[in-house]
Design a protein around this motif. Structure first.
Motif, PDB file in Angstrom:
ATOM      1  N   LEU A  25       0.820  -1.214   0.000  1.00 33.48           N
ATOM      2  CA  LEU A  25       0.000   0.000   0.000  1.00 33.48           C
ATOM      3  C   LEU A  25       0.854   1.263   0.000  1.00 33.48           C
ATOM      4  O   LEU A  25       0.446   2.296  -0.545  1.00 33.48           O
ATOM      5  N   VAL A  26       2.024   1.191   0.596  1.00 30.95           N
ATOM      6  CA  VAL A  26       2.958   2.323   0.514  1.00 30.95           C
ATOM      7  C   VAL A  26       3.413   2.503  -0.934  1.00 30.95           C
ATOM      8  O   VAL A  26       3.477   3.625  -1.457  1.00 30.95           O
ATOM      9  N   ASP A  27       3.716   1.386  -1.601  1.00 30.62           N
ATOM     10  CA  ASP A  27       4.112   1.457  -3.009  1.00 30.62           C
ATOM     11  C   ASP A  27       3.002   2.030  -3.885  1.00 30.62           C
ATOM     12  O   ASP A  27       3.271   2.677  -4.903  1.00 30.62           O
ATOM     13  N   GLU A  28       1.744   1.777  -3.486  1.00 26.31           N
ATOM     14  CA  GLU A  28       0.597   2.291  -4.244  1.00 26.31           C
ATOM     15  C   GLU A  28       0.269   3.734  -3.863  1.00 26.31           C
ATOM     16  O   GLU A  28      -0.699   4.304  -4.379  1.00 26.31           O
ATOM     17  N   HIS A  29       1.038   4.321  -2.939  1.00 31.14           N
ATOM     18  CA  HIS A  29       0.832   5.691  -2.450  1.00 31.14           C
ATOM     19  C   HIS A  29      -0.529   5.852  -1.773  1.00 31.14           C
ATOM     20  O   HIS A  29      -1.139   6.921  -1.814  1.00 31.14           O
ATOM     21  N   ILE A  30      -0.993   4.763  -1.131  1.00 32.05           N
ATOM     22  CA  ILE A  30      -2.244   4.794  -0.378  1.00 32.05           C
ATOM     23  C   ILE A  30      -1.963   5.026   1.099  1.00 32.05           C
ATOM     24  O   ILE A  30      -2.742   5.670   1.802  1.00 32.05           O
ATOM     25  N   LEU A  31      -0.853   4.508   1.574  1.00 36.31           N
ATOM     26  CA  LEU A  31      -0.372   4.779   2.925  1.00 36.31           C
ATOM     27  C   LEU A  31       0.910   5.590   2.828  1.00 36.31           C
ATOM     28  O   LEU A  31       1.688   5.403   1.883  1.00 36.31           O
ATOM     29  N   PRO A  68     -10.692   7.085  -8.094  1.00 33.11           N
ATOM     30  CA  PRO A  68      -9.413   7.036  -7.359  1.00 33.11           C
ATOM     31  C   PRO A  68      -9.572   7.055  -5.845  1.00 33.11           C
ATOM     32  O   PRO A  68      -8.872   6.317  -5.131  1.00 33.11           O
ATOM     33  N   ASP A  69     -10.485   7.874  -5.322  1.00 31.50           N
ATOM     34  CA  ASP A  69     -10.641   7.980  -3.873  1.00 31.50           C
ATOM     35  C   ASP A  69     -11.260   6.715  -3.280  1.00 31.50           C
ATOM     36  O   ASP A  69     -10.819   6.218  -2.235  1.00 31.50           O
ATOM     37  N   LEU A  70     -12.300   6.188  -3.942  1.00 37.93           N
ATOM     38  CA  LEU A  70     -12.933   4.972  -3.440  1.00 37.93           C
ATOM     39  C   LEU A  70     -12.021   3.761  -3.619  1.00 37.93           C
ATOM     40  O   LEU A  70     -11.998   2.854  -2.779  1.00 37.93           O
ATOM     41  N   ARG A  71     -11.266   3.748  -4.706  1.00 43.78           N
ATOM     42  CA  ARG A  71     -10.303   2.661  -4.916  1.00 43.78           C
ATOM     43  C   ARG A  71      -9.271   2.652  -3.794  1.00 43.78           C
ATOM     44  O   ARG A  71      -8.935   1.593  -3.239  1.00 43.78           O
ATOM     45  N   ALA A  72      -8.752   3.828  -3.436  1.00 38.94           N
ATOM     46  CA  ALA A  72      -7.776   3.913  -2.349  1.00 38.94           C
ATOM     47  C   ALA A  72      -8.385   3.438  -1.038  1.00 38.94           C
ATOM     48  O   ALA A  72      -7.738   2.733  -0.253  1.00 38.94           O
ATOM     49  N   ALA A  73      -9.648   3.806  -0.797  1.00 39.83           N
ATOM     50  CA  ALA A  73     -10.321   3.382   0.432  1.00 39.83           C
ATOM     51  C   ALA A  73     -10.480   1.867   0.464  1.00 39.83           C
ATOM     52  O   ALA A  73     -10.260   1.227   1.503  1.00 39.83           O
ATOM     53  N   TYR A  74     -10.858   1.284  -0.669  1.00 37.90           N
ATOM     54  CA  TYR A  74     -11.037  -0.168  -0.723  1.00 37.90           C
ATOM     55  C   TYR A  74      -9.714  -0.887  -0.455  1.00 37.90           C
ATOM     56  O   TYR A  74      -9.645  -1.826   0.347  1.00 37.90           O
ATOM     57  N   LEU A  75      -8.660  -0.445  -1.123  1.00 38.28           N
ATOM     58  CA  LEU A  75      -7.372  -1.116  -0.968  1.00 38.28           C
ATOM     59  C   LEU A  75      -6.795  -0.920   0.434  1.00 38.28           C
ATOM     60  O   LEU A  75      -6.134  -1.813   0.973  1.00 38.28           O
ATOM     61  N   ALA A  76      -7.042   0.229   1.042  1.00 43.15           N
ATOM     62  CA  ALA A  76      -6.488   0.500   2.368  1.00 43.15           C
ATOM     63  C   ALA A  76      -7.158  -0.324   3.451  1.00 43.15           C
ATOM     64  O   ALA A  76      -6.522  -0.678   4.456  1.00 43.15           O
ATOM     65  N   TYR A  77      -8.431  -0.660   3.262  1.00 44.79           N
ATOM     66  CA  TYR A  77      -9.194  -1.276   4.349  1.00 44.79           C
ATOM     67  C   TYR A  77      -9.700  -2.673   3.994  1.00 44.79           C
ATOM     68  O   TYR A  77      -9.380  -3.655   4.668  1.00 44.79           O
ATOM     69  N   TRP A 285      -2.955   1.213  10.887  1.00 44.90           N
ATOM     70  CA  TRP A 285      -3.770   2.057  10.008  1.00 44.90           C
ATOM     71  C   TRP A 285      -5.229   1.590   9.971  1.00 44.90           C
ATOM     72  O   TRP A 285      -6.133   2.411   9.839  1.00 44.90           O
ATOM     73  N   ILE A 286      -5.475   0.291  10.134  1.00 42.50           N
ATOM     74  CA  ILE A 286      -6.852  -0.203  10.210  1.00 42.50           C
ATOM     75  C   ILE A 286      -7.500   0.270  11.507  1.00 42.50           C
ATOM     76  O   ILE A 286      -8.656   0.723  11.525  1.00 42.50           O
ATOM     77  N   ALA A 287      -6.766   0.181  12.608  1.00 40.35           N
ATOM     78  CA  ALA A 287      -7.297   0.628  13.898  1.00 40.35           C
ATOM     79  C   ALA A 287      -7.625   2.120  13.861  1.00 40.35           C
ATOM     80  O   ALA A 287      -8.644   2.560  14.420  1.00 40.35           O
ATOM     81  N   GLN A 288      -6.780   2.907  13.185  1.00 40.59           N
ATOM     82  CA  GLN A 288      -7.026   4.345  13.089  1.00 40.59           C
ATOM     83  C   GLN A 288      -8.289   4.629  12.279  1.00 40.59           C
ATOM     84  O   GLN A 288      -9.119   5.465  12.665  1.00 40.59           O
ATOM     85  N   ILE A 289      -8.460   3.933  11.163  1.00 38.00           N
ATOM     86  CA  ILE A 289      -9.677   4.108  10.362  1.00 38.00           C
ATOM     87  C   ILE A 289     -10.900   3.710  11.177  1.00 38.00           C
ATOM     88  O   ILE A 289     -11.934   4.389  11.155  1.00 38.00           O
ATOM     89  N   ASP A 290     -10.798   2.602  11.910  1.00 37.14           N
ATOM     90  CA  ASP A 290     -11.915   2.163  12.753  1.00 37.14           C
ATOM     91  C   ASP A 290     -12.312   3.245  13.749  1.00 37.14           C
ATOM     92  O   ASP A 290     -13.503   3.495  13.975  1.00 37.14           O
ATOM     93  N   ARG A 291     -11.326   3.876  14.356  1.00 36.81           N
ATOM     94  CA  ARG A 291     -11.638   4.935  15.324  1.00 36.81           C
ATOM     95  C   ARG A 291     -12.362   6.092  14.655  1.00 36.81           C
ATOM     96  O   ARG A 291     -13.293   6.670  15.226  1.00 36.81           O
ATOM     97  N   GLU A 292     -11.971   6.423  13.447  1.00 39.33           N
ATOM     98  CA  GLU A 292     -12.564   7.575  12.764  1.00 39.33           C
ATOM     99  C   GLU A 292     -13.975   7.295  12.266  1.00 39.33           C
ATOM    100  O   GLU A 292     -14.801   8.210  12.188  1.00 39.33           O
ATOM    101  N   ILE A 293     -14.271   6.037  11.914  1.00 40.48           N
ATOM    102  CA  ILE A 293     -15.602   5.742  11.376  1.00 40.48           C
ATOM    103  C   ILE A 293     -16.495   5.053  12.404  1.00 40.48           C
ATOM    104  O   ILE A 293     -17.641   4.697  12.105  1.00 40.48           O
ATOM    105  N   GLY A 294     -15.977   4.856  13.621  1.00 43.66           N
ATOM    106  CA  GLY A 294     -16.781   4.245  14.671  1.00 43.66           C
ATOM    107  C   GLY A 294     -16.988   2.759  14.493  1.00 43.66           C
ATOM    108  O   GLY A 294     -18.015   2.206  14.895  1.00 43.66           O
ATOM    109  N   SER A 295     -16.011   2.085  13.886  1.00 38.58           N
ATOM    110  CA  SER A 295     -16.092   0.643  13.682  1.00 38.58           C
ATOM    111  C   SER A 295     -15.104  -0.048  14.613  1.00 38.58           C
ATOM    112  O   SER A 295     -14.379   0.600  15.372  1.00 38.58           O
TER     113      SER A 295
END
Length: 406
Positions: A25-31, A68-77, A285-295
């Motif tokens: 994901l770092v190589d994909e510039h998503i993280l 691009p934005d939704l693709r990044a979200a899918y790949l990140a999570y 990074w998954i834990a951080q996303i979970d905190r932000e979206i309440g999951s």
């Protein structure tokens, strides 16, 4: 991603897999995660959980993989979640003896083997960005000699966009794979492992049956077909309904997870369904996303079925844990802790009945200790007295409970 050692540690962990994914994901510039990523993950989660109308599509393309934005979200999570889920699911199935043996069986060494192992041929049907394929390849890599190819991996998806993404991610994983990608299954080829993840729920019942028939006809003599769907009530119940319809299929047999060959009692009540779960250690990074979206994606849930050809099913039962025994039960609930006792719902027996089993804490013994350790989707062999108590059964100190793992 930088080249890594071709030999991964003997003991594979979810941490090493998520570290591999993080590098991709770092190589994909998503993280590292960009502003707005968590919000887009939340929107996708609502769609996938049927909280909003289905995402629009354009022909063969799911728009969330084209945006691009939704693709990044899918790949990140969702990509890492599904990848680790596949890895843990295969590990559970293998621990119960229901994957065919892989060659060679000798442990990994730094010395090249005198003979080359025949690589498994894997089909990931409806592969998306390759999360199931990567999870399976990572699992298999720990069981094969590092000097041989892990697998001949065939990726099939109608979307050219996601196929391109899948190939790129798998090539950058540095796992020793032979990767092939196409919009259709190659002609006159059978497979040792076929993965169909999150495919059937996107189709009608009739189309799902057609897809299953297509896939079962591509199994090698000892091959396995693993179908997995989201553990939502609607999608899990649909998969169970398909399972019941396939009980009379002349070509394949259900190997896992069921302990019986009767219609499932898990969907008799309108709000009931059956699913498995695996616990993992979320990457930061998954834990951080979970905190932000309440999951709270601390558990990975799935509805899954494993099939084999009828000819090889008997061999699988003999080498596995013989789950057709009326003393062997699948745990189909989380443990319920009540005052002074532990309760599990179990499924099994010759008629596929579901029972409510309890054990008093004061009756804990060496013989029944595994009952107190069992979790959802574990296999338990119970021998001895099951005393009828009200609407359920109770273990005694002399009842033997054994977790079934090879």
């Amino acid at each position: 991603m930088g080249k890594k050692d071709a030999t991964l540690p003997e003991t594979q962990t979810t941490q090493s897999l998520t570290a591999l994914i993080e590098g991709l994901l770092v190589d994909e510039h998503i993280l590292p995660a960009q502003r707005g990523l968590a919000r887009n993950v939340g929107d996708l989660s609502d769609f996938f959980n049927r909280l909003k109308k289905p995402l629009p599509t354009s022909g063969k393309e799911h728009l969330y993989m084209s945006d691009p934005d939704l693709r990044a979200a899918y790949l990140a999570y969702f990509f890492p979640v599904n990848c680790v889920k596949t890895f843990l699911l295969l590990r559970r199935i293998a621990s119960e003896g229901f994957l065919p043996p892989m060659s060679p069986t000798t442990p990994k060494t730094s010395t090249p083997p005198t003979t080359t192992a025949t690589p498994w041929r894997i089909l990931d049907f409806g592969c998306g960005p390759g999360s199931a394929a990567l999870g399976a390849a990572f699992y298999l890599e720990s069981h094969l000699n590092p000097h041989s190819a892990v697998a001949e991996l065939y990726l099939v998806d109608q979307s050219a966009t996601v196929l391109e993404t899948a190939v790129r991610l798998l090539e950058r994983s540095d796992l020793p794979l032979q990767i092939h990608a196409a919009s259709r299954i190659p002609q006159e080829m059978d497979f040792d492992l076929i993965l169909a993840f999150n495919v059937l729920n996107e189709n009608t019942v009739e189309e799902s049956q057609r897809i299953f028939t297509l896939l079962k006809n591509r199994l090698s003599p000892t091959g396995r077909l693993l179908v997995a769907e989201p553990a939502l009530r609607e999608t899990a119940r649909r998969l169970i309904e398909l399972r019941d319809q396939l009980l009379t299929d002349p070509d394949v047999a259900l190997l896992w997870p069921c302990c019986h060959c009767a219609n499932c009692q898990g969907i008799l009540a309108e709000n009931d369904w059956c699913h498995g779960t695996e616990v993992w250690e979320r990457p930061d990074w998954i834990a951080q996303i979970d905190r932000e979206i309440g999951s709270k994606k601390e558990r990975l849930n799935y509805a899954a079925l494993l099939y084999a050809t009828k000819d090889s099913a008997g061999t699988a039962s003999a080498s596995g844990t013989n789950i057709t025994s009326d003393t062997t039960w699948r745990v189909v609930s989380d443990p319920i802790i009540e005052r002074g006792k532990r309760l599990l719902y179990l499924c099994g027996g010759p008629t596929g009945e579901r029972i409510r089993a309890t054990a008093l804490e004061r009756h804990l013994s060496e013989k029944n200790r595994d009952f107190f350790a069992a979790r959802r989707y574990d296999l338990l062999r119970i021998e001895g007295t099951l005393e009828k108590k009200g609407d359920g059964f109770r273990l005694s100190p002399e009842t033997t409970a054994t977790l079934m793992r090879s």
